[in-house]
Design an enzyme around this catalytic site. Structure first.
Site, PDB file in Angstrom:
ATOM      1  N   ILE A  52       5.364  -1.426  46.194  1.00  0.00           N
ATOM      2  CA  ILE A  52       6.403  -1.138  47.189  1.00  0.00           C
ATOM      3  C   ILE A  52       6.490   0.387  47.188  1.00  0.00           C
ATOM      4  O   ILE A  52       7.106   0.983  46.314  1.00  0.00           O
ATOM      5  CB  ILE A  52       7.745  -1.811  46.846  1.00  0.00           C
ATOM      6  CG1 ILE A  52       7.575  -3.333  46.828  1.00  0.00           C
ATOM      7  CG2 ILE A  52       8.809  -1.399  47.854  1.00  0.00           C
ATOM      8  CD1 ILE A  52       8.829  -4.117  46.488  1.00  0.00           C
ATOM      9  N   PRO A  53       5.807   1.022  48.144  1.00  0.00           N
ATOM     10  CA  PRO A  53       5.454   2.448  48.034  1.00  0.00           C
ATOM     11  C   PRO A  53       6.559   3.444  48.386  1.00  0.00           C
ATOM     12  O   PRO A  53       6.496   4.134  49.411  1.00  0.00           O
ATOM     13  CB  PRO A  53       4.273   2.560  49.006  1.00  0.00           C
ATOM     14  CG  PRO A  53       4.567   1.540  50.055  1.00  0.00           C
ATOM     15  CD  PRO A  53       5.218   0.394  49.326  1.00  0.00           C
ATOM     16  N   CYS A  54       7.536   3.581  47.506  1.00  0.00           N
ATOM     17  CA  CYS A  54       8.597   4.564  47.742  1.00  0.00           C
ATOM     18  C   CYS A  54       8.056   5.989  47.668  1.00  0.00           C
ATOM     19  O   CYS A  54       8.695   6.916  48.181  1.00  0.00           O
ATOM     20  CB  CYS A  54       9.756   4.360  46.773  1.00  0.00           C
ATOM     21  SG  CYS A  54       9.305   4.383  45.041  1.00  0.00           S
ATOM     22  N   HIS A  55       6.867   6.166  47.099  1.00  0.00           N
ATOM     23  CA  HIS A  55       6.267   7.501  47.047  1.00  0.00           C
ATOM     24  C   HIS A  55       5.882   8.011  48.439  1.00  0.00           C
ATOM     25  O   HIS A  55       5.661   9.192  48.618  1.00  0.00           O
ATOM     26  CB  HIS A  55       5.046   7.510  46.113  1.00  0.00           C
ATOM     27  CG  HIS A  55       3.930   6.617  46.544  1.00  0.00           C
ATOM     28  ND1 HIS A  55       3.899   5.270  46.220  1.00  0.00           N
ATOM     29  CD2 HIS A  55       2.816   6.857  47.280  1.00  0.00           C
ATOM     30  CE1 HIS A  55       2.798   4.732  46.735  1.00  0.00           C
ATOM     31  NE2 HIS A  55       2.126   5.671  47.384  1.00  0.00           N
ATOM     32  N   ARG A  56       5.863   7.139  49.432  1.00  0.00           N
ATOM     33  CA  ARG A  56       5.484   7.527  50.795  1.00  0.00           C
ATOM     34  C   ARG A  56       6.655   8.054  51.623  1.00  0.00           C
ATOM     35  O   ARG A  56       6.503   8.301  52.815  1.00  0.00           O
ATOM     36  CB  ARG A  56       4.830   6.340  51.510  1.00  0.00           C
ATOM     37  CG  ARG A  56       3.510   5.935  50.871  1.00  0.00           C
ATOM     38  CD  ARG A  56       2.853   4.774  51.586  1.00  0.00           C
ATOM     39  NE  ARG A  56       1.689   4.318  50.839  1.00  0.00           N
ATOM     40  CZ  ARG A  56       1.204   3.094  50.889  1.00  0.00           C
ATOM     41  NH1 ARG A  56       1.773   2.181  51.668  1.00  0.00           N
ATOM     42  NH2 ARG A  56       0.158   2.766  50.171  1.00  0.00           N
TER      43      ARG A  56
END
Length: 176
Positions: free
Chosen positions: A142-146
């Site tokens: 779940i790409p919160c880094h994006r």
């Protein structure tokens, strides 16, 4: 009166080029994936334990094997979409709605916290959205880094901005 049943949650460690991770799995899928040195790991473990009335046991199974394979492929630039099943048991309804938006951000792309707040339907809740991202229970998949600042700056990543930069650079280098 029936006694509360204890859910067995298996966990496994995963090596990545940016640090060791620990994943927790129910019978349905991945519930929690965090860097082993995360400041929020202990509180997420406790939240998972309370929510599921869980006991944790080191375990290797089809889910852990699949995640190890997919993480290896991701860090080699060979995987852009994960198929490891998720079991999103941690999080408030608002957090889950914020994390659902994260899952829609394509590999190698970014959005601002403002755009994420608009997509969630809460255009004035930028800080609440950023806070929900910081409590994301399933890193990388779940790409919160994006999610970045509206001016393109790297801000906020509970596992450290160095890791966020690494992940974004990794994805942009393989996003052709």
């Amino acid at each position: 009166m029936q006694a509360d049943t204890i859910t067995n949650i298996g966990y496994q460690f995963f090596w990545t080029p940016i640090g060791s991770m620990i994943g927790y799995f129910s019978s349905k899928g991945l519930c929690l994936l965090a860097f082993s040195d995360s400041k929020r790991l202990a509180s997420k473990q406790l939240q998972l334990q309370k929510k599921c009335k869980a006991s944790f046991k080191l375990n290797s199974n089809a889910h852990t094997n699949q995640l190890q394979k997919e993480l290896t492929e991701y860090f080699c630039g060979e995987r852009k979409v994960f198929s490891t099943p998720l079991d999103k048991v941690i999080g408030s309804p608002f957090q889950l709605s914020v994390w659902d938006v994260l899952e829609q951000i394509p590999y190698g792309k970014t959005i601002s916290y403002k755009n994420q707040a608009i997509t969630v339907g809460q255009p004035n809740a930028i800080r609440a959205v950023a806070n929900a991202n910081g409590h994301n229970a399933i890193s990388i998949l779940i790409p919160c880094h994006r999610v970045i600042g509206k001016n393109g700056t790297l801000t906020g990543y509970s596992s450290g901005l160095e890791r966020k930069k690494f992940l974004l650079d990794l994805e942009s280098s393989f996003n052709v």
